[in-house]
Design a protein around this motif. Structure first.
Motif, PDB file in Angstrom:
ATOM      1  N   ALA A 143       0.767  -1.923  -0.217  1.00 51.30           N
ATOM      2  CA  ALA A 143      -0.718  -0.150   0.190  1.00 51.30           C
ATOM      3  C   ALA A 143       0.634   0.975  -0.074  1.00 51.30           C
ATOM      4  O   ALA A 143       0.648   1.978  -0.917  1.00 51.30           O
ATOM      5  N   ARG A 144       1.857   1.567   0.503  1.00 52.23           N
ATOM      6  CA  ARG A 144       2.818   2.475   0.304  1.00 52.23           C
ATOM      7  C   ARG A 144       4.149   1.788   0.971  1.00 52.23           C
ATOM      8  O   ARG A 144       4.767   1.719   2.343  1.00 52.23           O
ATOM      9  N   PRO A 145       5.022   1.891  -0.339  1.00 52.03           N
ATOM     10  CA  PRO A 145       6.212   1.654  -0.127  1.00 52.03           C
ATOM     11  C   PRO A 145       6.992   2.244   0.650  1.00 52.03           C
ATOM     12  O   PRO A 145       8.143   1.639   1.061  1.00 52.03           O
ATOM     13  N   VAL A 146       7.726   3.092   0.592  1.00 47.50           N
ATOM     14  CA  VAL A 146       8.387   3.961   0.891  1.00 47.50           C
ATOM     15  C   VAL A 146       8.400   3.642   2.623  1.00 47.50           C
ATOM     16  O   VAL A 146       8.765   4.237   3.397  1.00 47.50           O
ATOM     17  N   ARG A 147       6.742   3.719   2.812  1.00 45.61           N
ATOM     18  CA  ARG A 147       6.812   4.186   3.950  1.00 45.61           C
ATOM     19  C   ARG A 147       6.691   2.435   4.760  1.00 45.61           C
ATOM     20  O   ARG A 147       7.758   2.922   6.144  1.00 45.61           O
ATOM     21  N   LEU A 148       7.088   1.504   4.775  1.00 45.02           N
ATOM     22  CA  LEU A 148       7.596   0.520   4.761  1.00 45.02           C
ATOM     23  C   LEU A 148       8.792   0.487   5.310  1.00 45.02           C
ATOM     24  O   LEU A 148       9.360  -0.187   6.375  1.00 45.02           O
ATOM     25  N   SER A 149       9.499   1.426   4.459  1.00 42.52           N
ATOM     26  CA  SER A 149      11.266   2.060   5.504  1.00 42.52           C
ATOM     27  C   SER A 149      11.375   2.209   6.212  1.00 42.52           C
ATOM     28  O   SER A 149      11.754   2.119   7.445  1.00 42.52           O
ATOM     29  N   LEU A 150      10.475   3.252   6.467  1.00 44.76           N
ATOM     30  CA  LEU A 150       9.425   4.141   8.189  1.00 44.76           C
ATOM     31  C   LEU A 150      10.362   3.663   8.761  1.00 44.76           C
ATOM     32  O   LEU A 150      10.452   2.961   9.943  1.00 44.76           O
ATOM     33  N   LEU A 151       8.480   2.272   8.848  1.00 43.13           N
ATOM     34  CA  LEU A 151       8.746   1.628   9.194  1.00 43.13           C
ATOM     35  C   LEU A 151       9.116   0.661   9.958  1.00 43.13           C
ATOM     36  O   LEU A 151       9.811   0.631  10.999  1.00 43.13           O
ATOM     37  N   GLU A 152      10.436  -0.051   9.269  1.00 44.12           N
ATOM     38  CA  GLU A 152      11.689  -0.296   9.702  1.00 44.12           C
ATOM     39  C   GLU A 152      12.335  -0.096  10.260  1.00 44.12           C
ATOM     40  O   GLU A 152      12.972   0.053  11.172  1.00 44.12           O
ATOM     41  N   LEU A 153      12.958   1.231  10.037  1.00 38.19           N
ATOM     42  CA  LEU A 153      13.564   2.727  10.327  1.00 38.19           C
ATOM     43  C   LEU A 153      13.791   2.642  12.039  1.00 38.19           C
ATOM     44  O   LEU A 153      14.112   2.523  12.797  1.00 38.19           O
ATOM     45  N   LEU A 154      12.277   2.663  11.997  1.00 36.69           N
ATOM     46  CA  LEU A 154      11.349   3.170  13.819  1.00 36.69           C
ATOM     47  C   LEU A 154      11.526   1.913  14.153  1.00 36.69           C
ATOM     48  O   LEU A 154      11.760   1.241  15.756  1.00 36.69           O
ATOM     49  N   TYR A 155      11.395  -0.003  13.631  1.00 37.57           N
ATOM     50  CA  TYR A 155      11.627  -0.787  14.363  1.00 37.57           C
ATOM     51  C   TYR A 155      13.001  -1.499  15.031  1.00 37.57           C
ATOM     52  O   TYR A 155      13.314  -1.542  15.742  1.00 37.57           O
ATOM     53  N   ARG A 156      13.576  -1.274  13.981  1.00 38.42           N
ATOM     54  CA  ARG A 156      14.659  -1.520  13.960  1.00 38.42           C
ATOM     55  C   ARG A 156      15.824  -0.393  15.664  1.00 38.42           C
ATOM     56  O   ARG A 156      16.766  -0.897  15.519  1.00 38.42           O
ATOM     57  N   THR A 157      15.449   0.976  15.264  1.00 35.09           N
ATOM     58  CA  THR A 157      15.971   2.066  15.798  1.00 35.09           C
ATOM     59  C   THR A 157      15.492   1.238  17.552  1.00 35.09           C
ATOM     60  O   THR A 157      16.688   1.460  18.616  1.00 35.09           O
ATOM     61  N   LEU A 158      13.992   1.095  17.669  1.00 34.32           N
ATOM     62  CA  LEU A 158      13.453   0.502  18.760  1.00 34.32           C
ATOM     63  C   LEU A 158      14.367  -0.416  18.961  1.00 34.32           C
ATOM     64  O   LEU A 158      14.723  -0.307  21.016  1.00 34.32           O
ATOM     65  N   TYR A 159      14.402  -1.452  18.062  1.00 32.91           N
ATOM     66  CA  TYR A 159      15.047  -3.165  18.430  1.00 32.91           C
ATOM     67  C   TYR A 159      16.569  -2.074  19.082  1.00 32.91           C
ATOM     68  O   TYR A 159      16.983  -3.368  20.061  1.00 32.91           O
TER      69      TYR A 159
END
Length: 501
Positions: A143-159
């Motif tokens: 649905a939102r191709p670029v937003r996926l990378s942002l989600l991964e960035l948030l996840y990996r920063t938190l992780y």
């Protein structure tokens, strides 16, 4: 009229490059952040605990997410095709997948590990939310191709933050490692759901039953690929009882850099499936594959030439495995090409909905051959040569790993890519790839690490990272100077970006 058509095609090509490149760059940044967690886990957990953690989050999860593997193709395509009921069905399926993973996770963890009951429960919850997150991530990817990378960035920063706080500042326990992972997946899943909440709320809930039924019927096309696709994940599962936990830990350490760099490009290349499906534009797809390779190539080459430094950053106790690092990094180049070609091949299947099942069934059936050869060769090595020194076994493992992906590239390109497209790949991609490898190798030889490997993390990072980044920057400048196509795309990209501002 022709001018408008050409303008539209140019706009589509620029959009494809923008989306794919943006995803790759953002995901690459998230990968760099993720290195913090990877290094902390390798340094603070004892090899036995590290092997259990990697088995759970890298291998057991593969078996626990079999339903997602069967449905993910249809979740992605149905959302790309804007089929009614796709969003809300994806969320419903995410909860089904969560329950399945929890059950399977508990069973596997009891069989493979001897941890406390509390650790086992937290570990099972961790991978169950990992699978839930993967479903939500698939929907956002479509649905939102670029937003996926942002989600991964948030996840990996938190992780990475949670892993660092837990293991470095509190205690180096396996329980805290799984607890940190669990919290990061829960929060990331909530953010992902929040980003698609509007589309879910506006979706047609009456179509849930029919949509899930169609996905189930269409899963026969992916079942063979999923079933046989799980075969490669048996590598560590077989090595653990036959050779021991130390080689499993060393395998994950020595292959982790190649996995991280490969994954950063794979997220960008995943967009090629959607792009080729919508436009049929193979030329731009190949160009995107070339750009993705160019972005990570200098880092891969530098690691290939100085593998001991890479291992010392992770943990010096695995220094005996440094030679294998080079083989896994070489394989990463082949893996990126393989993924790009696979996404192009998937997009070339033009039928809508589950009518595309026949094409994917054929692709999955032939695509399984490299996996069968891989695991058969490894089982032979583990059984026949298990008395050999571990570094020799791991080196053979790296070579067999390389053969697997080389065969996959050959099979996919030969059977599922149009001949004229294969010709374009041979003429457009291969010569440039060889040229860029040569340029990066020369630069890596000239710009050496600043000193000998030590046992001090920050010093080892400084010795490798500073010259490695300098080498990469010089490489990018040379590529921009010698490649007219990249200069043109960069100019158009910046021009388009400035207009938006």
């Amino acid at each position: 009229m022709n001018y408008e058509v050409n303008q539209e095609k140019t706009s589509q090509r620029l959009e494809a490059i923008r989306v794919s490149t943006s995803r790759t760059i953002i995901y690459f940044i998230s990968i760099l952040i993720n290195l913090i967690a990877t290094i902390v886990l390798a340094r603070k957990l004892i090899p036995t605990d590290y092997a259990i953690y990697q088995l759970a989050t890298k291998r057991i999860i593969s078996y626990a997410t079999i339903p997602l593997s069967l449905f993910s193709l249809w979740i992605y395509r149905y959302i790309v095709e804007k089929q009614s009921g796709a969003y809300i069905s994806s969320v419903v399926f995410a909860f089904i997948q969560w329950i399945f993973t929890l059950i399977i996770g508990i069973i596997f963890l009891i069989f493979y590990s001897k941890v406390s009951l509390l650790t086992l429960i937290v570990a099972a919850l961790s991978i169950s939310f990992q699978s839930f997150y993967y479903v939500i991530r698939t929907a956002i990817d479509a649905a939102r191709p670029v937003r996926l990378s942002l989600l991964e960035l948030l996840y990996r920063t938190l992780y990475s933050s949670l892993i660092f706080i837990a293991l470095y500042l509190i205690s180096n326990s396996l329980l805290l490692a799984f607890l940190s992972t669990l919290v990061s997946f829960i929060i990331s899943s909530i953010i992902g759901l929040y980003w698609i909440r509007d589309r879910v709320s506006k979706d047609n809930a009456k179509n849930i039953k029919n949509t899930l039924k169609e996905w189930t019927l269409g899963s026969h096309a992916t079942a063979l690929g999923v079933g046989f696709g799980l075969i490669p994940s048996l590598d560590a599962m077989i090595a653990y009882p036959l050779v021991g936990s130390l080689i499993v830990a060393a395998f994950f350490v020595s292959s982790s850099v190649s996995t991280l760099l490969r994954d950063s490009t794979n997220v960008g290349l995943r967009y090629l499936h959607s792009y080729v499906l919508r436009t049929g534009d193979f030329k731009t797809a190949i160009r995107n594959l070339e750009i993705s390779l160019t972005l990570v190539l200098p880092l891969l080459i530098y690691g290939i030439m100085y593998p001991k430094y890479v291992i010392y950053i992770y943990n010096p106790i695995y220094s005996w495995a440094s030679i294998a690092v080079s083989f896994f990094l070489i394989t990463a180049i082949i893996e990126i090409v393989n993924n790009g070609i696979s996404q192009i091949a998937s997009g070339s299947i033009r039928e809508s909905g589950i009518k595309a099942a026949k094409g994917f069934a054929k692709m999955n059936l032939l695509g399984v051959l490299p996996s069968i050869i891989y695991i058969a060769m490894l089982a032979f090595v583990f059984i026949l040569f298990k008395k050999m020194p571990l570094q020799d076994i791991l080196l053979i493992w790296g070579i067999v790993y390389f053969i697997r992906y080389l065969l996959s590239v050959i099979i996919t390109s030969w059977f599922f890519i149009p001949k004229n497209v294969n010709k374009s790949i041979a003429l457009q991609l291969t010569p440039k790839l060889l040229l860029y490898i040569m340029v990066s190798s020369i630069l890596s030889y000239i710009i050496r690490p600043l000193g000998s490997p030590s046992n001090r993390l920050l010093i080892d990072i400084k010795y490798l990272a500073i010259p490695g980044l300098i080498q990469a920057l010089i490489f990018y400048l040379i590529v921009i100077l010698i490649d007219k196509g990249i200069r043109k795309n960069l100019k158009n990209y910046l021009k388009n970006y400035l207009k938006r501002i």
